[in-house]
Design a protein around this motif. Structure first.
Motif: not given
Length: 611
Positions: A29, A33, A437-438, A441, A444-445, A530, A533-534, A587, A594
Motif C-alpha cells: 500500500f 502511494w 494512510g489508513e 482512507g 475519504y470513504v 489506487g 480511490l485517489g 470509487y 480491496y
C-alpha cells in the motif's frame, strides 16, 4: 570536534532514514502511494523545467514560489509530514539541539520529495543561459532546496505549538481549512486575480519571497552584477541558519516541556450513566485541543468552500456552507474510538455502558455541529437571495446531520484505526501514529458515505419542494437510531477485540493477512485501484456535485472549469450524470478491489473452510 560529531550524527541518521524507507517499500500500500506520488512529482518537475526552457521568467519564479508553498503546507495535510525519525527518540543521547536538528534536516534530504524538488530546481540551471550563470545556479539551487526542507520542518513545529494552545488551535484550524478549501475552490480567487490583471504583481511578490532569491541570483550573474549575486546567496545562507536555530529552539521545547496536570474546573455531577457519558463527551469536545481543532476546521471549511466563489460574484454556493461543514465533520470524526485509544477500557469495564456511550457520542456530535450549521445555513441562504435553495438546504441539512451522527459511531467501531493515546502524543500533535494512510482512507470513504445520506431528501425536494423537509428529518432520525444501535451491539459483542486493537495495533501476521489478497493481484490492477480511490473525487464533486448545485440554485453566469456548464440545454444534466457515474464507478472499482482481495486472503479462506 563539534563538526565531527555533527557529521557522524548526520551520517547515522541518514542511514537510519534510508533503512526505514527500504522497510516502507515492502508494504504494498505504501509503495503504491510512494510510486504514484513520485510520478506526479516528476511530471510537475518536468513542467517546471519546461517553463524555464521556454524563457518564461515571471511564470518560473511564481512556480518556484508554489514549490516552496507546497513544502510548507503539504505536511499539514499529511499528519505532520514524514517523521520517521522523531526527535523524542534521541532525547537520552548526549547531543546538543544544534547537532540533533542539523542531523535531522540532513536526514530529511534522503527522501523522494527532496529528490523531486532538486530535479525541479534544475530549472535554475536551464534558465541561466550561460556557463558562468550556470555555475552560480548550482549553489543557489542547493541552498534553495535546503531552505525548502527547513521551512517545512519549521512550519510543522510552529503548527504543533499552536495546537497545544486553545487560541492557537483555532488559528491553525482556520489556516488549514482555508488552504484545503483553496485547493477545491481556488479557481474563483484565481479568476478574480486574472480579471484584475495582477499577474505582474504576483511575479514581483514571488521574486521578493525567499523562493525567488536563487533565481534572482542566477539572473544577476548573467548581468555580471556580482555584488547582488553574493548578497542573495548570503541571504539564503542567513535564512537557512535562522530557520535552523528557530527549529532547534522549538525542538528543545518539544522534547523538554513539562506536561503539567490541570485541576478539573468542575466535577461531573451526573446521576445516570447516560448523563455521565454525555458530560464526558461534551467536555472532550471543549477541552481536547484536537477535538476542538476538528470542529473549527470542519465549520471553517464549509464557510471558505462556499464563500470563495463570491470573488467572482457567485452567490449560489452560499446556502450550502452548512451541509458542506456537516459532510467534512462526519469525515473528520470517523475514528472517535481510535482517537480515545486505551481509554476505551473504562467503558469496556462498565457493564451495559456501550449503548450509553454510543448515544452520548452521537449527542455530542449533534450539539457541536447542529446549531452552528443550522445558523450558518439560515444566514447565508438569506444573504444569497436564492429563494429556490430554501427547500433544498432545509431538506438536506437534517438528513446529513442524522446520517453523519450515525455513520460516525458505526465507522468508529467497525473500522477503528489505532492511533497514539492522548497522554502519549508527541510534541507534534499532527502526527497521530503509524497508520496515517489508513486513517485518510477512512476519511475519504466517510466523505462519500455521509454525502449520500441526503440523496432521498434531495430528490424529493427537487420535485416536491418543501415535502423534502419531513423526509430529511425522518431519514436523519432513522440513520441516527439505526447506525447507533448497530454500533452499540458491535461494542457489546466485540469490545475486548477493539480494545486489543487500540492497545497493541495489528500484529505483523494480521498486517500480512490483511494485504495478502491484495498483493496477489496483478500490479496493473493494484495501481488502477489506487488511482481510482485517489482521484475519484475529481469527476464526482467538482464536475458533478458542484455544477448540479449551480443549476439547481439558478446561477448560470459562472462556467469556470465545470465541463457540464459549457453544454446546451438538457446536455448539461447528461454530462453531470455521466461525471457522477464515472466518479462513483471509480470509487466502486477501488473499494470492491480491496474488498474482494481481502476475501481472498489465505487467513479468511481458511476460516471460511473451517466454518
Amino acid at each position: 570536534m563539534a563538526l565531527a560529531l555533527t557529521y557522524s550524527t548526520s551520517n547515522t541518521l541518514v542511514r537510519m532514514r534510508l533503512a526505514a524507507f527500504r522497510h516502507a517499500l515492502r508494504d504494498q500500500f505504501r509503495r503504491s502511494w510512494i510510486v504514484t506520488g513520485g510520478l506526479v512529482g516528476l511530471a510537475l518537475a518536468g513542467g517546471t523545467i519546461w517553463v524555464a526552457a521556454a524563457g518564461k521568467d515571471d511564470v518560473l519564479v511564481v512556480v518556484l514560489g508554489v514549490w516552496m508553498l507546497g513544502w510548507v503546507i503539504g505536511p499539514l495535510f499529511a499528519g505532520g509530514g514524514d517523521e520517521t525519525l522523531k526527535p523524542e527518540y534521541f532525547t537520552m543521547l548526549p547531543l546538543s539541539p544544534r547537532t540533533l536538528s542539523t542531523g535531522l534536516v540532513v536526514a530529511a534530504l534522503a527522501g523522494v520529495a527532496p529528490v523531486i524538488s532538486l530535479i525541479a530546481l534544475v530549472s535554475l540551471v536551464v534558465a541561466s543561459g550561460g556557463v558562468v550563470a550556470g555555475l552560480v545556479a548550482v549553489p543557489a539551487l542547493l541552498l534553495q532546496l535546503f531552505c525548502f526542507v527547513l521551512a517545512s520542518r519549521l512550519a510543522v513545529a510552529v503548527y504543533g505549538v499552536l495546537l497545544q494552545v486553545r487560541a492557537g488551535a483555532v488559528i491553525a484550524a482556520l489556516v488549514n481549512a482555508f488552504i484545503l478549501a483553496f485547493t477545491a475552490q481556488g479557481w474563483a480567487l484565481i479568476a478574480a486575480f486574472v480579471s484584475t490583471d495582477v499577474q505582474g504583481t504576483i511575479a514581483r511578490a514571488a521574486r521578493i519571497a525567499p523562493s525567488g532569491w536563487g533565481f534572482d541570483a542566477v539572473q544577476a550573474a548573467g548581468r555580471g552584477d556580482w555584488l547582488q549575486v553574493v548578497g542573495l546567496l548570503l541571504a539564503l545562507v542567513v535564512l537557512a541558519v535562522v530557520m535552523l536555530f528557530a527549529w532547534s529552539a522549538l525542538l528543545v521545547r518539544r522534547t523538554t516541556a513539562a506536561r503539567a496536570g490541570g485541576k478539573p474546573r468542575r466535577l461531573l455531577t451526573a446521576k445516570t450513566p447516560q448523563g455521565a457519558a454525555a458530560a464526558k463527551e461534551i467536555r472532550s469536545w471543549s477541552r481536547d485541543l484536537l477535538y476542538g481543532h476538528k470542529a473549527v476546521f470542519s465549520i471553517a471549511y464549509g464557510l471558505f468552500f462556499c464563500l470563495m466563489p463570491l470573488a467572482i460574484g457567485m452567490r449560489s454556493m452560499l446556502p450550502w456552507a452548512g451541509p458542506a461543514a456537516v459532510v467534512m465533520a462526519g469525515s473528520m470524526c470517523a475514528n472517535l474510538y481510535g482517537a480515545d485509544g486505551t481509554a476505551y477500557w473504562t467503558t469496556l469495564m462498565t457493564p451495559g455502558s456501550s449503548r450509553a456511550d454510543v448515544r452520548a457520542r452521537q449527542r455530542g456530535f449533534l450539539l457541536v455541529f447542529g446549531p452552528a450549521t443550522l445558523l450558518i445555513t439560515l444566514l447565508l441562504t438569506s444573504w444569497s437571495g436564492v429563494t429556490s435553495a430554501w427547500p433544498l438546504v432545509m431538506s438536506v441539512l437534517p438528513a446529513l446531520l442524522g446520517g453523519a451522527a450515525g455513520l460516525v459511531v458505526a465507522c468508529s467501531v467497525y473500522a477503528a484505526v489505532p492511533t497514539t493515546d492522548a497522554h502519549k502524543r508527541s510534541g507534534n500533535p499532527l502526527n497521530s501514529g503509524e497508520n496515517e494512510g489508513e486513517t485518510m482512507g477512512v476519511v475519504y470513504v466517510m466523505f462519500v458515505l455521509v454525502a449520500t445520506t441526503c440523496a432521498p431528501a434531495l430528490i424529493v425536494a427537487l420535485y416536491l419542494g418543501w415535502w423534502g423537509v419531513p423526509l430529511g428529518v425522518l431519514s436523519g432520525v432513522l440513520a441516527w437510531w439505526y447506525f447507533g444501535r448497530v454500533a452499540a451491539r458491535r461494542l457489546d459483542r466485540r469490545g475486548p477485540e477493539l480494545l486489543t486493537l487500540l492497545r497493541h495495533g495489528r500484529s505483523p501476521a494480521e498486517q500480512a493477512k490483511k494485504t495478502a489478497g491484495f498483493d496477489a493481484l496483478p500490479k496493473w490492477r493494484r495501481a488502477l485501484a489506487g488511482i481510482c480511490l485517489g482521484f475519484g473525487a475529481i469527476p464526482l464533486f467538482p464536475q458533478a456535485v458542484v455544477p448540479a448545485i449551480i443549476k439547481l440554485t439558478g446561477s448560470h453566469s459562472t462556467k469556470s472549469w465545470f465541463l457540464a456548464l459549457y453544454q446546451d440545454g438538457p446536455w448539461q444534466w447528461v454530462v453531470i450524470v455521466l461525471m457522477a457515474a464515472v466518479g462513483l464507478s471509480m470509487y466502486a472499482y477501488g473499494g470492491l478491489t480491496y474488498y474482494y482481495a481481502k476475501k481472498r486472503a489465505p487467513g479468511v479462506q481458511i476460516a471460511a473452510a473451517a466454518g
